[in-house]
Design a protein around this motif. Structure first.
Motif, mmCIF file in Angstrom:
data_model
loop_
_atom_site.group_PDB
_atom_site.id
_atom_site.type_symbol
_atom_site.label_atom_id
_atom_site.label_comp_id
_atom_site.label_asym_id
_atom_site.label_seq_id
_atom_site.Cartn_x
_atom_site.Cartn_y
_atom_site.Cartn_z
ATOM 1 N N ILE A 244 0.849 -1.180 0.000
ATOM 2 C CA ILE A 244 0.000 0.000 0.000
ATOM 3 C C ILE A 244 0.889 1.235 0.000
ATOM 4 O O ILE A 244 1.946 1.247 0.627
ATOM 5 C CB ILE A 244 -0.967 0.020 1.216
ATOM 6 C CG1 ILE A 244 -1.934 1.201 1.144
ATOM 7 C CG2 ILE A 244 -0.195 0.026 2.521
ATOM 8 C CD1 ILE A 244 -2.955 1.097 0.062
ATOM 9 N N ASP A 245 0.482 2.273 -0.739
ATOM 10 C CA ASP A 245 1.202 3.537 -0.792
ATOM 11 C C ASP A 245 0.375 4.607 -0.092
ATOM 12 O O ASP A 245 -0.772 4.874 -0.487
ATOM 13 C CB ASP A 245 1.451 3.966 -2.236
ATOM 14 C CG ASP A 245 2.395 3.028 -2.983
ATOM 15 O OD1 ASP A 245 2.815 2.016 -2.399
ATOM 16 O OD2 ASP A 245 2.705 3.325 -4.157
ATOM 17 N N ILE A 246 0.953 5.239 0.928
ATOM 18 C CA ILE A 246 0.259 6.281 1.688
ATOM 19 C C ILE A 246 1.258 7.387 2.017
ATOM 20 O O ILE A 246 2.318 7.112 2.575
ATOM 21 C CB ILE A 246 -0.334 5.752 3.015
ATOM 22 C CG1 ILE A 246 -1.162 4.485 2.788
ATOM 23 C CG2 ILE A 246 -1.162 6.828 3.696
ATOM 24 C CD1 ILE A 246 -1.617 3.827 4.085
ATOM 25 N N TYR A 247 0.917 8.618 1.694
ATOM 26 C CA TYR A 247 1.772 9.761 2.011
ATOM 27 C C TYR A 247 1.043 10.752 2.913
ATOM 28 O O TYR A 247 -0.190 10.789 2.955
ATOM 29 C CB TYR A 247 2.199 10.480 0.730
ATOM 30 C CG TYR A 247 3.257 9.758 -0.060
ATOM 31 C CD1 TYR A 247 4.604 9.953 0.198
ATOM 32 C CD2 TYR A 247 2.901 8.875 -1.082
ATOM 33 C CE1 TYR A 247 5.583 9.294 -0.529
ATOM 34 C CE2 TYR A 247 3.869 8.218 -1.821
ATOM 35 C CZ TYR A 247 5.211 8.425 -1.541
ATOM 36 O OH TYR A 247 6.162 7.763 -2.269
ATOM 37 N N GLU A 248 1.828 11.562 3.614
ATOM 38 C CA GLU A 248 1.274 12.685 4.361
ATOM 39 C C GLU A 248 1.682 13.967 3.643
ATOM 40 O O GLU A 248 2.826 14.408 3.739
ATOM 41 C CB GLU A 248 1.793 12.698 5.806
ATOM 42 C CG GLU A 248 1.186 13.825 6.621
ATOM 43 C CD GLU A 248 1.649 13.849 8.075
ATOM 44 O OE1 GLU A 248 1.470 14.902 8.717
ATOM 45 O OE2 GLU A 248 2.187 12.835 8.551
ATOM 46 N N PHE A 249 0.742 14.523 2.904
ATOM 47 C CA PHE A 249 1.000 15.743 2.151
ATOM 48 C C PHE A 249 0.438 16.993 2.833
ATOM 49 O O PHE A 249 0.828 18.110 2.496
ATOM 50 C CB PHE A 249 0.378 15.650 0.746
ATOM 51 C CG PHE A 249 1.018 14.630 -0.144
ATOM 52 C CD1 PHE A 249 2.369 14.661 -0.422
ATOM 53 C CD2 PHE A 249 0.254 13.613 -0.713
ATOM 54 C CE1 PHE A 249 2.967 13.725 -1.262
ATOM 55 C CE2 PHE A 249 0.835 12.668 -1.558
ATOM 56 C CZ PHE A 249 2.198 12.726 -1.827
ATOM 57 N N ASP A 250 -0.513 16.807 3.768
ATOM 58 C CA ASP A 250 -1.265 17.945 4.296
ATOM 59 C C ASP A 250 -0.926 18.326 5.736
ATOM 60 O O ASP A 250 -1.679 19.041 6.391
ATOM 61 C CB ASP A 250 -2.761 17.665 4.177
ATOM 62 C CG ASP A 250 -3.145 16.323 4.814
ATOM 63 O OD1 ASP A 250 -2.279 15.686 5.440
ATOM 64 O OD2 ASP A 250 -4.316 15.922 4.670
ATOM 65 N N LYS A 251 0.206 17.833 6.251
ATOM 66 C CA LYS A 251 0.662 18.171 7.605
ATOM 67 C C LYS A 251 -0.409 17.864 8.657
ATOM 68 O O LYS A 251 -0.640 18.647 9.582
ATOM 69 C CB LYS A 251 1.079 19.647 7.677
ATOM 70 C CG LYS A 251 2.247 19.998 6.771
ATOM 71 C CD LYS A 251 2.649 21.465 6.921
ATOM 72 C CE LYS A 251 3.808 21.807 6.003
ATOM 73 N NZ LYS A 251 4.214 23.227 6.130
ATOM 74 N N GLY A 284 5.877 8.528 3.387
ATOM 75 C CA GLY A 284 6.706 9.651 3.781
ATOM 76 C C GLY A 284 5.851 10.868 4.087
ATOM 77 O O GLY A 284 4.698 10.959 3.666
ATOM 78 N N CYS A 285 6.422 11.770 4.851
ATOM 79 C CA CYS A 285 5.780 13.051 5.157
ATOM 80 C C CYS A 285 6.507 14.108 4.339
ATOM 81 O O CYS A 285 7.702 14.353 4.544
ATOM 82 C CB CYS A 285 5.894 13.352 6.650
ATOM 83 S SG CYS A 285 5.147 14.918 7.155
ATOM 84 N N GLN A 286 5.814 14.710 3.399
ATOM 85 C CA GLN A 286 6.454 15.622 2.453
ATOM 86 C C GLN A 286 7.125 16.796 3.166
ATOM 87 O O GLN A 286 6.508 17.529 3.920
ATOM 88 C CB GLN A 286 5.433 16.146 1.448
ATOM 89 C CG GLN A 286 6.050 16.897 0.297
ATOM 90 C CD GLN A 286 5.019 17.307 -0.738
ATOM 91 O OE1 GLN A 286 4.087 18.053 -0.437
ATOM 92 N NE2 GLN A 286 5.168 16.823 -1.961
ATOM 93 N N LYS A 321 10.624 19.986 -1.575
ATOM 94 C CA LYS A 321 9.412 19.239 -1.237
ATOM 95 C C LYS A 321 9.655 17.739 -1.229
ATOM 96 O O LYS A 321 9.052 17.003 -0.447
ATOM 97 C CB LYS A 321 8.294 19.565 -2.232
ATOM 98 C CG LYS A 321 7.554 20.853 -1.954
ATOM 99 C CD LYS A 321 6.355 20.972 -2.878
ATOM 100 C CE LYS A 321 5.503 22.170 -2.528
ATOM 101 N NZ LYS A 321 4.298 22.254 -3.388
ATOM 102 N N GLU A 322 10.549 17.281 -2.115
ATOM 103 C CA GLU A 322 10.834 15.855 -2.228
ATOM 104 C C GLU A 322 11.861 15.447 -1.178
ATOM 105 O O GLU A 322 12.957 14.989 -1.495
ATOM 106 C CB GLU A 322 11.337 15.532 -3.635
ATOM 107 C CG GLU A 322 10.262 15.613 -4.702
ATOM 108 C CD GLU A 322 9.337 14.411 -4.682
ATOM 109 O OE1 GLU A 322 9.739 13.327 -5.123
ATOM 110 O OE2 GLU A 322 8.188 14.570 -4.212
ATOM 111 N N CYS A 323 11.505 15.639 0.068
ATOM 112 C CA CYS A 323 12.348 15.254 1.203
ATOM 113 C C CYS A 323 11.515 14.370 2.115
ATOM 114 O O CYS A 323 10.605 14.850 2.786
ATOM 115 C CB CYS A 323 12.843 16.492 1.943
ATOM 116 S SG CYS A 323 13.734 16.121 3.475
ATOM 117 N N TYR A 324 11.826 13.076 2.115
ATOM 118 C CA TYR A 324 11.031 12.119 2.889
ATOM 119 C C TYR A 324 11.868 11.314 3.881
ATOM 120 O O TYR A 324 11.339 10.472 4.597
ATOM 121 C CB TYR A 324 10.322 11.155 1.933
ATOM 122 C CG TYR A 324 9.299 11.833 1.047
ATOM 123 C CD1 TYR A 324 8.042 12.173 1.544
ATOM 124 C CD2 TYR A 324 9.596 12.164 -0.266
ATOM 125 C CE1 TYR A 324 7.105 12.802 0.738
ATOM 126 C CE2 TYR A 324 8.668 12.795 -1.080
ATOM 127 C CZ TYR A 324 7.421 13.116 -0.576
ATOM 128 O OH TYR A 324 6.498 13.739 -1.371
#
Length: 352
Positions: A244-251, A284-286, A321-324
């Protein structure tokens, strides 16, 4: 014993059946992954040894290693642009260098996972162009089937070039056509039916197996927000690992944790039901705005699940931004050192 259907040619309907024993590189890796899974969760990082937050193309470097003294247990690389015959992938990584790093990671006892963002075969734009009915065009009897076969053969030839010093194929986890439940890729939900996607995946599988690529552990990974995890599933005989792919983009840490736990609850149940390995295949958290994100947000959300590994996305030197992942001097450095010391977080030296 595992039975796999082979197709000698892309457009032919004839298929034969052969039996693969447990001595293939892929089967050996699956066995090893199951053993490691009982010990803890392997920590992975995309493009880890080829560039970082403040550097690029150096050798012997790694943002992870520079912080904690050890390489990640899993390294991810992407094959995008290989299909076009380019010397570098979509992020500027030389395929020759990639091959060297894959072999080096295997030699040190680590694991490698490969994704593939092929360009849209119809519009000739990037993988993020969902137009052109490209999946249907790429299938047997489709208008672009010959082009797709040529592309797959280039991928197969690269995979067959991954050999250790003894000439043995290096096993890798292969995760093609990922995040299909989203609409941003040409193989995504807005561009094909589930049946067309399944056929695309199966044709890729059969072609690569027919080329002799028995070093691939096949992964299937939708993204968070799916309505049915198994909607695009190509079938048990074609998949070894569920992700599964899950990111945190919205803080929003709480929202991220809730999404992770909901998805991993289902993934763990499906893994047990289907007798498949499971993994957190991208996260990752962007921008990593929280100094304690690894230990206080991520780890509480994943620590109780039997996932094989978690792969953090890349640290791009040219895009803040691409720092995870952590790196020397980053606010998360001390927190990641504490994360590294946890008994269940596994790095290369933990899985040798």
């Amino acid at each position: 014993m595992k039975f796999i259907h082979l197709s000698l040619f892309w457009g032919m309907m004839f298929m034969s059946t052969i039996a693969l024993g447990s001595n293939t590189p892929a089967e050996k890796l699956i066995f090893r992954l199951k053993k490691i899974q009982k010990k803890g969760i392997m920590i992975g990082h995309q493009d880890d040894p080829v560039y970082g937050r403040t550097w690029k193309w150096d050798t012997g470097r790694s943002d992870v290693k520079d912080v904690c003294g050890d390489y990640p247990a899993v390294m991810g690389f992407d094959l995008g642009k290989l299909e076009l015959g380019r010397k570098e992938n979509l992020d500027g990584v030389s395929f020759d260098r990639m091959r060297e790093e894959i072999i080096a990671q295997h030699a040190r006892g680590g694991i490698v996972t490969l994704s593939w963002h092929p360009d849209n075969p119809v519009t000739e734009k990037t993988a993020w162009d969902p137009s052109g009915d490209a999946v249907k065009a790429s299938l047997p009897h489709g208008t672009h089937r010959a082009k797709m076969r040529e592309w797959v053969d280039k991928v197969g030839n690269f995979i067959l070039s991954l050999k250790d010093k003894g000439g043995n194929l290096v096993p890798v986890i292969f995760r093609p056509f990922h995040e299909m439940s989203g609409g941003w890729f040409w193989w995504g939900s807005n561009s094909c039916t589930p049946e067309e996607y399944q056929q695309l995946y199966r044709v890729l599988y059969r072609r690569l197996v027919s080329m002799g690529c028995d070093n691939l552990v096949w992964a299937y990974s939708p993204n968070v927000g799916y309505d049915d995890f198994m909607k695009y599933y190509p079938g048990d005989q074609y998949v070894d690992l569920l992700g599964i792919d899950i990111y945190e983009f919205d803080k929003d840490n709480a929202k991220y944790q809730l999404s992770v736990k909901q998805c991993l609850d289902e993934l763990a149940a499906l893994g047990k039901q289907e007798n498949k390995l499971i993994a957190f295949t991208e996260t990752g958290c962007q921008g990593l705005p929280y100094a304690d994100w690894f230990s206080q947000t991520l780890w509480p959300a994943i620590k109780d699940y039997p996932i094989s590994y978690v792969l953090f996305w890349r640290n791009a030197w040219d895009n803040a931004k691409e720092c995870y992942m952590t790196s020397p001097g980053h606010a998360t450095e001390n927190d990641f050192k504490a994360f590294y010391k946890l008994k269940k977080t596994l790095f290369v030296n933990d899985i040798k």
